[in-house]
Design an enzyme around this catalytic site. Structure first.
Site, PDB file in Angstrom:
ATOM      1  N   SER A 145      -1.277   9.246  10.198  1.00 52.53           N
ATOM      2  CA  SER A 145      -0.565   7.914   8.838  1.00 52.53           C
ATOM      3  C   SER A 145      -0.447   7.566   9.926  1.00 52.53           C
ATOM      4  O   SER A 145      -0.433   7.457  11.005  1.00 52.53           O
ATOM      5  CB  SER A 145       0.375   8.720   8.084  1.00 52.53           C
ATOM      6  OG  SER A 145       1.180   7.287   7.389  1.00 52.53           O
ATOM      7  N   TYR A 158       8.503  12.795   6.771  1.00 50.13           N
ATOM      8  CA  TYR A 158       7.429  12.683   6.828  1.00 50.13           C
ATOM      9  C   TYR A 158       7.268  12.327   8.098  1.00 50.13           C
ATOM     10  O   TYR A 158       5.609  12.253   9.095  1.00 50.13           O
ATOM     11  CB  TYR A 158       6.963  11.721   6.034  1.00 50.13           C
ATOM     12  CG  TYR A 158       5.450  11.569   5.154  1.00 50.13           C
ATOM     13  CD1 TYR A 158       4.701  12.445   5.110  1.00 50.13           C
ATOM     14  CD2 TYR A 158       5.014  10.390   6.462  1.00 50.13           C
ATOM     15  CE1 TYR A 158       3.515  11.702   4.902  1.00 50.13           C
ATOM     16  CE2 TYR A 158       3.859   9.833   5.731  1.00 50.13           C
ATOM     17  CZ  TYR A 158       3.216  10.551   5.301  1.00 50.13           C
ATOM     18  OH  TYR A 158       1.587   9.973   5.008  1.00 50.13           O
TER      19      TYR A 158
HETATM   20  C1  BGC Z   1       2.588   6.856   3.503  1.00 49.34           C
HETATM   21  C2  BGC Z   1       2.805   6.159   1.778  1.00 49.34           C
HETATM   22  C3  BGC Z   1       2.832   5.070   2.232  1.00 49.34           C
HETATM   23  C4  BGC Z   1       1.930   4.749   3.286  1.00 49.34           C
HETATM   24  C5  BGC Z   1       2.039   3.336   4.404  1.00 49.34           C
HETATM   25  C6  BGC Z   1       1.456   6.439   4.017  1.00 49.34           C
HETATM   26  O1  BGC Z   1       1.243   7.900   5.421  1.00 49.34           O
HETATM   27  O2  BGC Z   1       1.870   8.009   2.434  1.00 49.34           O
HETATM   28  O3  BGC Z   1       3.669   6.226   0.614  1.00 49.34           O
HETATM   29  O4  BGC Z   1       2.181   3.603   1.389  1.00 49.34           O
HETATM   30  O5  BGC Z   1       1.697   5.129   4.373  1.00 49.34           O
HETATM   31  O6  BGC Z   1       2.786   2.928   4.502  1.00 49.34           O
END
Ligand code: BGC
Length: 257
Positions: A145, A158
């Site tokens: 991410s 996360y």
């Molecule tokens: C997350 C989303 C978020 C995006 C941008 C992703 O990794 O799962 O919830 O909107 O990042 O911030």
């Protein structure tokens, strides 16, 4: 579609929904035989399989909870038993949970870390053990991410997991490179998938986010899938230890009000 992945076998975790579904379909369309991992509802995985078959490919559905080591072993064994190999691993399955840092419980921490980090760790281990024994090369792509780098208030679990996935990728790129196995991360920004359900339903929040995305739209699973297909193809033979951000410019965007 060009069959860049003919003769390859790919495992995609979380292949029944969202980004994982897009990736599984794309890899299958490019000629890979795909093991579609899912947990819970088999309907999404079946949808993935049918789309792959429609594109002239082959797929096998396997239920496996990546937080359970026995399931992980079965998943990799299934690939070898069904298709004779597992050359490509896409660690896609992931989840997020919103809670203030000071309220986060042990159970929440354990759940997020075990799906997003512990699962990929041990699944990759099993995947590598088999390739190493067979002296075959391989490709690993983790769906990370933008938050492997960027803070996300309210999502400390996360961010911890994705930051860990970044270092795991870097370490393994060095440790597995000599075996002919490349390891890279793909770091999506905001992609329209079920993980963003609550955001998609909240127009003011969505509008605020879109203002920060130079391309002015959310990403689609297909956008991410094209990048993953490149990374597991021969075209990316020399790419190792890198994170590819795919976020429409979100990470570079800053506005003074
Ligand atoms: C997350 C989303 C978020 C995006 C941008 C992703 O990794 O799962 O919830 O909107 O990042 O911030």
């Amino acid at each position: 579609m060009e069959k860049r992945l003919a003769g390859k076998v790919a495992i995609v975790t979380g292949g029944g929904t969202g980004i994982g579904q897009g990736i599984a379909i794309r890899l299958g369309s490019e000629g890979a035989r795909v093991i579609v991992d899912y947990i819970g509802d088999p309907a999404g995985a079946e949808q993935t399989r049918q789309a792959i078959v429609q594109a002239g490919g082959e797929a096998h559905i396997q239920a496996a909870d990546i937080t359970v080591c026995q399931d992980i072993e079965n998943l990799v064994d299934t690939a070898w038993q069904t298709y004779g190999s597992a050359d490509i691993l896409v660690n896609n399955a992931g989840m997020e949970h919103k809670s203030n840092f000071w309220d986060t419980t042990e159970a929440e921490y354990d759940k997020i870390l075990s799906v997003n980090l512990r699962g990929p760790f041990f699944l990759t281990q099993k995947f590598v053990q088999k390739l190493r024994a067979a002296q075959r090369p391989g490709r690993i792509v983790n769906i990370s991410s933008v938050h492997e780098d960027m803070a996300f208030p309210g999502f400390a679990t996360y961010c911890t997991s994705k930051g860990g996935l970044r270092m795991l990728m870097r370490n393994l790129a060095v440790e597995l490179g000599p075996l002919g196995i490349t390891v890279n991360n793909v770091a999506p920004g905001a992609i329209a998938t079920p993980i963003n359900k609550s955001l998609l339903a909240d127009q003011p929040k969505l509008d605020a986010l879109l203002k920060n995305i130079p391309l002015g739209r959310l990403g689609k699973p297909e956008d991410v899938a094209g990048l993953v297909a490149f990374l597991v193809s021969e075209d990316a033979a020399y790419v190792n230890g890198a994170t590819y951000v795919i976020d429409g410019g979100l990470m570079r965007s800053y506005h003074e009000q």
